[in-house]
Scaffold this motif. Structure first.
Motif, PDB file in Angstrom:
ATOM      1  N   MET A 104       0.851  -1.188   0.000  1.00 36.74           N
ATOM      2  CA  MET A 104       0.000   0.000   0.000  1.00 36.74           C
ATOM      3  C   MET A 104       0.886   1.237   0.000  1.00 36.74           C
ATOM      4  N   LYS A 105       0.593   2.123  -0.917  1.00 37.13           N
ATOM      5  CA  LYS A 105       1.405   3.332  -1.076  1.00 37.13           C
ATOM      6  C   LYS A 105       0.683   4.494  -0.394  1.00 37.13           C
ATOM      7  N   LEU A 106       1.181   4.914   0.766  1.00 32.57           N
ATOM      8  CA  LEU A 106       0.517   5.961   1.536  1.00 32.57           C
ATOM      9  C   LEU A 106       0.922   7.360   1.100  1.00 32.57           C
ATOM     10  N   ARG A 165      -7.341  11.408   0.463  1.00 31.94           N
ATOM     11  CA  ARG A 165      -6.194  10.547   0.818  1.00 31.94           C
ATOM     12  C   ARG A 165      -6.438   9.112   0.362  1.00 31.94           C
ATOM     13  N   TRP A 166      -7.672   8.637   0.576  1.00 28.05           N
ATOM     14  CA  TRP A 166      -7.986   7.250   0.203  1.00 28.05           C
ATOM     15  C   TRP A 166      -7.880   7.076  -1.310  1.00 28.05           C
ATOM     16  N   VAL A 219      -4.219   6.868  -2.228  1.00 28.05           N
ATOM     17  CA  VAL A 219      -3.629   5.579  -1.846  1.00 28.05           C
ATOM     18  C   VAL A 219      -4.020   4.502  -2.855  1.00 28.05           C
ATOM     19  N   ARG A 220      -5.291   4.474  -3.232  1.00 28.10           N
ATOM     20  CA  ARG A 220      -5.751   3.463  -4.198  1.00 28.10           C
ATOM     21  C   ARG A 220      -5.038   3.629  -5.540  1.00 28.10           C
ATOM     22  N   ARG A 221      -5.000   4.864  -6.033  1.00 24.67           N
ATOM     23  CA  ARG A 221      -4.397   5.099  -7.350  1.00 24.67           C
ATOM     24  C   ARG A 221      -2.890   4.870  -7.334  1.00 24.67           C
ATOM     25  N   THR A 255      -1.144   3.005  -5.265  1.00 21.80           N
ATOM     26  CA  THR A 255      -0.868   1.575  -5.090  1.00 21.80           C
ATOM     27  C   THR A 255      -1.027   0.842  -6.415  1.00 21.80           C
ATOM     28  N   ALA A 256      -2.097   1.170  -7.149  1.00 26.49           N
ATOM     29  CA  ALA A 256      -2.292   0.551  -8.465  1.00 26.49           C
ATOM     30  C   ALA A 256      -1.175   0.959  -9.414  1.00 26.49           C
ATOM     31  N   ARG A 307       1.910  -1.068  -8.703  1.00 27.85           N
ATOM     32  CA  ARG A 307       1.758  -2.441  -9.213  1.00 27.85           C
ATOM     33  C   ARG A 307       1.980  -2.485 -10.727  1.00 27.85           C
TER      34      ARG A 307
END
Length: 199
Positions: A1-3, A129-130, A133-135, A137-138, A141
């Protein structure tokens, strides 16, 4: 997870925003608890009324009990004194009502002072922020997938970059269709840059 972003400017801005959110929450809790304590001090007059009313009731009840022993007038005198006892009870009840009203006011005031800033953060800061984190992290990957991830990042760059940037970059759509490695790498770099990541 990329914070946090990998690019220093964006990472610093995120850290400052997180710190401000934490400070706002701590300040709201402190303010709410302080207001609660201060408002509860308004219960003092109610406590005084309860004490005075209880004392008055005990005094009149005691006097009424003693008046019962007085010949002839004892019953009438005791009845009159019991009326004073009822007044003391009403005084104590009024004090109790004030204590409860002040307690409820203190609770709800503290709840509002804490809830409003926290809800503001939940509606504004937390979704941003959420989403990051989602974008991010994707994006990490896809970056780690190598060539296949680079293709997807390039495609996202074509759909998310501004038209002026795409137009000034030459014929990137043709290069993307022909799988030109330089064009794919440039587009993937743009998308990772948009996400706050390094290529």
């Amino acid at each position: 997870m990329k914070l946090y972003a990998e690019r220093p400017t964006r990472r610093t801005a995120q850290a400052v925003a997180d710190l401000l959110a934490l400070l706002l929450t701590a300040f709201a809790v402190w303010l709410g608890l302080t207001a609660h304590e201060q408002v509860l001090k308004l219960q003092a007059p109610g406590d005084g009324l309860v004490d005075a009313g209880s004392s008055l009731t005990r005094t009149f009840d005691s006097a009424a009990d003693n008046a019962d022993d007085v010949p002839l007038l004892g019953k009438a005198l005791a009845g009159a004194l019991h009326t004073g006892s009822a007044a003391g009870t009403k005084l104590a009840d009024a004090g109790q009502w004030q204590i409860e009203a002040v307690g409820q006011l203190a609770f709800w005031l503290a709840a509002v002072l804490i809830a409003v800033p926290v809800l503001f953060l939940l509606v504004t800061w937390l979704p941003l922020r959420w989403r990051f984190v989602r974008r991010a992290t994707a994006g990490v990957r896809l970056r780690d997938l190598g060539e296949a991830g680079q293709d997807l990042l390039a495609l996202r760059a074509l759909t998310h970059q501004g038209l002026s940037r795409l137009a000034s970059a030459g014929d990137v759509t043709t290069g993307w269709r022909e799988r030109d490695p330089d064009v794919l790498a440039r587009l993937a770099h743009w998308e990772l840059e948009r996400l706050g990541l390094h290529a």
